[in-house]
Design a protein around this motif. Structure first.
Motif, PDB file in Angstrom:
ATOM      1  N   MET A  91       0.831  -1.207   0.000  1.00 19.33           N
ATOM      2  CA  MET A  91       0.000   0.000   0.000  1.00 19.33           C
ATOM      3  C   MET A  91       0.862   1.251   0.000  1.00 19.33           C
ATOM      4  SD  MET A  91      -1.200   2.687   2.020  1.00 19.33           S
ATOM      5  CE  MET A  91      -0.961   2.186   3.726  1.00 19.33           C
ATOM      6  N   MET A  92       1.888   1.274   0.838  1.00 16.40           N
ATOM      7  CA  MET A  92       2.749   2.450   0.949  1.00 16.40           C
ATOM      8  C   MET A  92       3.529   2.708  -0.340  1.00 16.40           C
ATOM      9  SD  MET A  92       2.141   3.834   3.836  1.00 16.40           S
ATOM     10  CE  MET A  92       3.500   4.982   4.034  1.00 16.40           C
ATOM     11  N   SER A  93       3.874   1.641  -1.048  1.00 14.02           N
ATOM     12  CA  SER A  93       4.591   1.830  -2.310  1.00 14.02           C
ATOM     13  C   SER A  93       3.667   2.355  -3.401  1.00 14.02           C
ATOM     14  CB  SER A  93       5.232   0.511  -2.758  1.00 14.02           C
ATOM     15  OG  SER A  93       4.238  -0.452  -3.074  1.00 14.02           O
ATOM     16  N   LEU A  94       2.382   1.988  -3.352  1.00 11.54           N
ATOM     17  CA  LEU A  94       1.422   2.483  -4.340  1.00 11.54           C
ATOM     18  C   LEU A  94       1.065   3.941  -4.071  1.00 11.54           C
ATOM     19  CD1 LEU A  94      -1.089  -0.495  -4.798  1.00 11.54           C
ATOM     20  CD2 LEU A  94       0.420   0.466  -6.540  1.00 11.54           C
ATOM     21  N   PHE A  95       0.656   4.218  -2.834  1.00  8.78           N
ATOM     22  CA  PHE A  95       0.209   5.566  -2.477  1.00  8.78           C
ATOM     23  C   PHE A  95       1.365   6.356  -1.877  1.00  8.78           C
ATOM     24  CE2 PHE A  95      -3.670   3.018  -2.412  1.00  8.78           C
ATOM     25  CZ  PHE A  95      -4.523   3.801  -3.169  1.00  8.78           C
ATOM     26  N   ASN A  96       2.281   6.779  -2.739  1.00  7.74           N
ATOM     27  CA  ASN A  96       3.400   7.559  -2.228  1.00  7.74           C
ATOM     28  C   ASN A  96       2.896   8.928  -1.772  1.00  7.74           C
ATOM     29  OD1 ASN A  96       3.949   9.704  -4.470  1.00  7.74           O
ATOM     30  ND2 ASN A  96       3.738   7.769  -5.593  1.00  7.74           N
ATOM     31  N   LYS A  97       3.642   9.558  -0.898  1.00  6.75           N
ATOM     32  CA  LYS A  97       3.192  10.802  -0.254  1.00  6.75           C
ATOM     33  C   LYS A  97       2.960  11.924  -1.250  1.00  6.75           C
ATOM     34  CE  LYS A  97       4.921  10.175   4.431  1.00  6.75           C
ATOM     35  NZ  LYS A  97       5.690  10.774   5.549  1.00  6.75           N
ATOM     36  N   ASP A  98       3.806  12.019  -2.258  1.00  5.01           N
ATOM     37  CA  ASP A  98       3.665  13.101  -3.220  1.00  5.01           C
ATOM     38  C   ASP A  98       2.346  12.997  -3.978  1.00  5.01           C
ATOM     39  OD1 ASP A  98       4.869  15.364  -4.814  1.00  5.01           O
ATOM     40  OD2 ASP A  98       4.620  13.898  -6.425  1.00  5.01           O
ATOM     41  N   CYS A  99       2.023  11.799  -4.429  1.00  4.94           N
ATOM     42  CA  CYS A  99       0.765  11.576  -5.157  1.00  4.94           C
ATOM     43  C   CYS A  99      -0.438  11.846  -4.262  1.00  4.94           C
ATOM     44  CB  CYS A  99       0.720  10.142  -5.681  1.00  4.94           C
ATOM     45  SG  CYS A  99      -0.850   9.666  -6.441  1.00  4.94           S
ATOM     46  N   THR A 100      -0.425  11.313  -3.053  1.00  9.25           N
ATOM     47  CA  THR A 100      -1.560  11.471  -2.140  1.00  9.25           C
ATOM     48  C   THR A 100      -1.754  12.929  -1.751  1.00  9.25           C
ATOM     49  OG1 THR A 100      -1.049   9.272  -1.251  1.00  9.25           O
ATOM     50  CG2 THR A 100      -2.585  10.624  -0.001  1.00  9.25           C
ATOM     51  N   ARG A 101      -0.670  13.646  -1.524  1.00 10.56           N
ATOM     52  CA  ARG A 101      -0.760  15.063  -1.157  1.00 10.56           C
ATOM     53  C   ARG A 101      -1.398  15.878  -2.290  1.00 10.56           C
ATOM     54  NH1 ARG A 101       4.014  15.589   0.328  1.00 10.56           N
ATOM     55  NH2 ARG A 101       3.839  15.677   2.607  1.00 10.56           N
ATOM     56  N   ASN A 132      -0.187  -8.257 -17.662  1.00 11.33           N
ATOM     57  CA  ASN A 132      -1.287  -9.230 -17.709  1.00 11.33           C
ATOM     58  C   ASN A 132      -2.508  -8.774 -16.911  1.00 11.33           C
ATOM     59  OD1 ASN A 132      -0.275  -9.469 -15.158  1.00 11.33           O
ATOM     60  ND2 ASN A 132       0.356 -11.622 -15.343  1.00 11.33           N
ATOM     61  N   ARG A 133      -2.448  -7.548 -16.399  1.00 11.77           N
ATOM     62  CA  ARG A 133      -3.550  -6.926 -15.647  1.00 11.77           C
ATOM     63  C   ARG A 133      -3.960  -7.727 -14.412  1.00 11.77           C
ATOM     64  NH1 ARG A 133      -6.989  -2.752 -17.289  1.00 11.77           N
ATOM     65  NH2 ARG A 133      -8.609  -3.766 -16.059  1.00 11.77           N
ATOM     66  N   THR A 134      -3.027  -8.462 -13.844  1.00 12.48           N
ATOM     67  CA  THR A 134      -3.349  -9.216 -12.635  1.00 12.48           C
ATOM     68  C   THR A 134      -3.283  -8.330 -11.397  1.00 12.48           C
ATOM     69  OG1 THR A 134      -1.031  -9.899 -12.443  1.00 12.48           O
ATOM     70  CG2 THR A 134      -2.558 -11.413 -13.573  1.00 12.48           C
ATOM     71  N   LYS A 135      -2.566  -7.215 -11.512  1.00 12.56           N
ATOM     72  CA  LYS A 135      -2.499  -6.318 -10.362  1.00 12.56           C
ATOM     73  C   LYS A 135      -2.174  -4.895 -10.818  1.00 12.56           C
ATOM     74  CE  LYS A 135       0.497  -7.471  -7.393  1.00 12.56           C
ATOM     75  NZ  LYS A 135       1.582  -7.697  -6.418  1.00 12.56           N
ATOM     76  N   ILE A 136      -2.466  -3.959  -9.925  1.00 13.06           N
ATOM     77  CA  ILE A 136      -2.123  -2.558 -10.148  1.00 13.06           C
ATOM     78  C   ILE A 136      -0.699  -2.353  -9.636  1.00 13.06           C
ATOM     79  CG2 ILE A 136      -2.648  -0.179  -9.500  1.00 13.06           C
ATOM     80  CD1 ILE A 136      -5.588  -1.102  -9.193  1.00 13.06           C
ATOM     81  N   VAL A 137       0.166  -1.826 -10.490  1.00 16.47           N
ATOM     82  CA  VAL A 137       1.580  -1.718 -10.123  1.00 16.47           C
ATOM     83  C   VAL A 137       2.014  -0.292  -9.827  1.00 16.47           C
ATOM     84  CG1 VAL A 137       2.232  -3.789 -11.397  1.00 16.47           C
ATOM     85  CG2 VAL A 137       2.220  -1.578 -12.573  1.00 16.47           C
ATOM     86  N   GLN A 138       1.213   0.690 -10.258  1.00 20.77           N
ATOM     87  CA  GLN A 138       1.645   2.077 -10.044  1.00 20.77           C
ATOM     88  C   GLN A 138       0.438   3.011 -10.059  1.00 20.77           C
ATOM     89  OE1 GLN A 138       4.680   3.313 -12.785  1.00 20.77           O
ATOM     90  NE2 GLN A 138       4.783   5.403 -12.005  1.00 20.77           N
ATOM     91  N   LEU A 139       0.519   4.047  -9.257  1.00 18.02           N
ATOM     92  CA  LEU A 139      -0.498   5.097  -9.219  1.00 18.02           C
ATOM     93  C   LEU A 139       0.193   6.446  -9.399  1.00 18.02           C
ATOM     94  CD1 LEU A 139      -2.580   3.933  -6.104  1.00 18.02           C
ATOM     95  CD2 LEU A 139      -3.131   3.517  -8.503  1.00 18.02           C
TER      96      LEU A 139
END
Length: 600
Positions: free
Chosen positions: A82-92, A113-120
């Motif tokens: 979770m912390m790697s996906l929602f980095n502070k800069d993006c969330t702010r 292969n769309r099995t998971k979300i890798v980046q936001l």
């Protein structure tokens, strides 16, 4: 002769409400009359000092100290993802857009292969326009253009599918609160204050221009020998301007061309008798209405000083902060977390998310909060696994405790001190000595007169029972907002305990990483370490003397008086009288000392 007059009227470009328009021939939905309403909001943010301060403050409060999860200790791997996906800069940035623009957007990037979300990644909301909805009323995509103010028919747009509507590698999650009558976009929560933000901006512009232009015309120049042609008039005006105007001359002038002196121009100024009061009223009114639109409880929350003064500011600010947090900030945070949960669910991650608050701990109301999860959400202070002492131990120890009121029926409290102690070099040896010397009491209900080996017997054969009783009280009798549940229960119980009762808990008090050697399954000594690492409590010794032997002793018992009656104050390890947070490093490795929270 025909008089001509050109009249120009300047009006503010205020949007009373943003227009959402479907335009024939366009696949996207326009937002605002000129399809540039987001830029209008940005201009009101940049131009109004009050609006600017509040939007900055609220967005910072929404983000707080970032995302966290109350069950992070139980699910460390999921928490790390979770912390790697929602980095502070993006969330702010999402928090900022949500407040300023009323909505925000996330670029959701999938694995091949769309099995998971890798980046936001954050998507600037002003670059997006919603696609016309389908027959079911669902928005299936959004169109991206870098600067919609320069968009012209024929410009190429990039279509990005909405979250969960495609099988592409990039989708947009569009986050907006529900607003009646608005399907595609959501008006800002301060919509009613945008006109006042523009008014505040125009008032400042007016005063600035007035000052830059010298506040009033400096001179009237009359030419009374006829009216020249336009080119000559322009040349004369330019030369006079070059000579007399500028910042050093504060130069405003009026140039008039007349046929003769009798027809010379005259100026009849229109004076406002209380102009300064009117402008002050408009400025104050604008600021107040902007704060109302943002639901500001107290302007002091945003560093805006008002006329109320700071008389009772401590309590007022605390109440205002709590109220604003609950009424405004939590709704924004809840909206974001609901959408974040959808993203995490795609990756089979389930966490109890919350935003760590910026609220000072003393502003946090925990009087009616019982569970640790809610305490963590309210305070942002995480209860680490090192601190999780089973609070049922407190219940068992309290059962063994004695009500002081019962003791005081037959005994007088004659002494209360932090316990005496012997100097020892090794803490492990101290614990071993205690366990060898003291026979552990059997767990059960206590009675007021259960004897302790530290009690003093009477020298009078005719007297039944001990003359002196020695008991221990959990001190100090206060807790803080972040105190452990064990400490809260012990302080609330207000009981006194025999040494044997306290040590009896050693075999059942489990506090991972605080036991000897840091064994996760080990027990530890409440007698020495109270509530655990960094605990602020200690055991104070209370000595009671049977009332028929307490005459003339007063409230303080001296060693000589005690010895004369056949009683010597017991000695205990020094750790008994120490707060664990103050325990010095002694006898342990530096790594272990750090783990259990004692200083070196």
């Amino acid at each position: 002769m025909k008089n001509k007059s050109d009249l120009s009227i300047v009006s503010l470009s205020t949007y009373t409400s943003p227009q959402v328009k479907e335009v024939r021939g366009k696949d996207f939905i326009e937002y605002g009359e000129d399809n540039n309403y987001f830029q209008y909001l940005i201009d009101r943010y940049n131009g109004s000092p009050t609006n600017n301060a509040i939007i900055n403050g609220v967005s910072e409060m929404i983000f707080g100290k970032g995302l966290d999860a109350t069950n992070s200790n139980k699910k460390p791997n999921e928490y790390a993802q979770m912390m790697s996906l929602f980095n502070k800069d993006c969330t702010r940035k999402l928090c900022y857009d949500l407040k300023l623009m009323g909505q925000c957007a996330i670029q959701v990037i999938y694995s091949k292969n769309r099995t998971k979300i890798v980046q936001l990644e954050h998507m600037p909301i002003e670059t997006l326009r919603a696609e016309k909805c389908n027959e079911k009323g669902e928005i299936e995509g959004y169109y991206y253009f870098n600067d919609w103010s320069n968009y012209k028919r024929g410009n190429e747009l990039k279509r990005i599918p909405a979250f969960g509507t495609s099988k592409e590698g990039l989708e947009i999650m569009y986050i907006k609160p529900y607003r009646a009558g608005f399907k595609y976009y959501s008006p800002v929560d301060y919509q009613g204050g945008t006109q006042y933000a523009e008014l505040e901006e125009e008032i400042s512009n007016y005063h600035l221009n007035n000052i830059l232009n010298g506040l009033a015309p400096s001179m009237l120049i009359n030419f009374n020998n006829g009216t020249p042609d336009p080119e000559q008039r322009e040349m004369i005006e330019r030369r006079i301007y070059q000579k007399f105007s500028g910042s050093s001359n504060a130069g405003k002038f009026i140039l008039a061309f007349n046929d003769n002196a009798e027809t010379a121009a005259s100026i009849d100024p229109i004076q406002l008798s209380d102009a300064h009061n009117q402008y002050q009223f408009l400025s104050d009114e604008s600021s107040k209405k902007i704060m109302v639109s943002h639901r500001v409880v107290s302007p002091m929350l945003f560093g805006i000083k008002d006329s109320t003064g700071l008389g009772n500011n401590a309590d007022e600010l605390k109440t205002a902060s709590i109220l604003f947090d609950n009424l405004v900030i939590r709704s924004f945070q809840g909206l974001l977390i609901d959408h974040f949960d959808q993203i995490l669910a795609y990756n089979d991650i389930s966490l109890s998310l919350y935003f760590k608050t910026l609220q000072p701990l003393e502003f946090t109301d925990l009087d009616n909060v019982e569970d640790e999860k809610t305490k963590e959400e309210e305070t942002g202070v995480k209860l680490s696994k090192d601190d999780k002492l089973d609070d049922s131990v407190a219940d068992k120890l309290i059962d063994l405790g004695q009500n002081e009121d019962e003791l005081l029926k037959d005994f007088e409290l004659v002494d209360e001190v932090e316990v005496n102690y012997e100097q020892e070099d090794d803490m492990d040896e101290l614990v071993e000595n205690i366990n060898n010397e003291v026979k552990l009491a059997e767990v059960g209900k206590a009675t007021p007169y259960r004897e302790s080996e530290q009690d003093g017997e009477s020298r009078k054969e005719s007297q039944k029972g001990n003359t002196f009783l020695v008991r221990y009280f959990y001190s100090p009798a206060k807790v803080s907002k972040t105190s452990r549940e064990f400490c809260r229960k012990m302080v609330k119980a207000k009981k006194v305990y025999r040494k044997e009762d306290i040590i009896a808990m050693d075999d059942i008090a489990v506090n991972p990483n605080f036991a000897k050697g840091g064994d996760d399954s080990g027990t530890y000594s409440i007698w020495l370490y109270k509530g655990g690492a960094r605990c602020h409590h200690y055991w104070s010794r209370r000595t009671y003397l049977r009332k028929d032997g307490a005459k003339s002793l007063g409230r303080k018992l001296y060693d000589s008086q005690a010895k004369a009656k056949g009683f010597e104050a017991p000695e205990n390890p020094k750790e008994v009288a120490m707060k664990p947070k103050d325990m010095p490093y002694k006898g342990y490795t530096a790594e272990y000392a750090k783990r259990i929270g004692i200083s070196r």
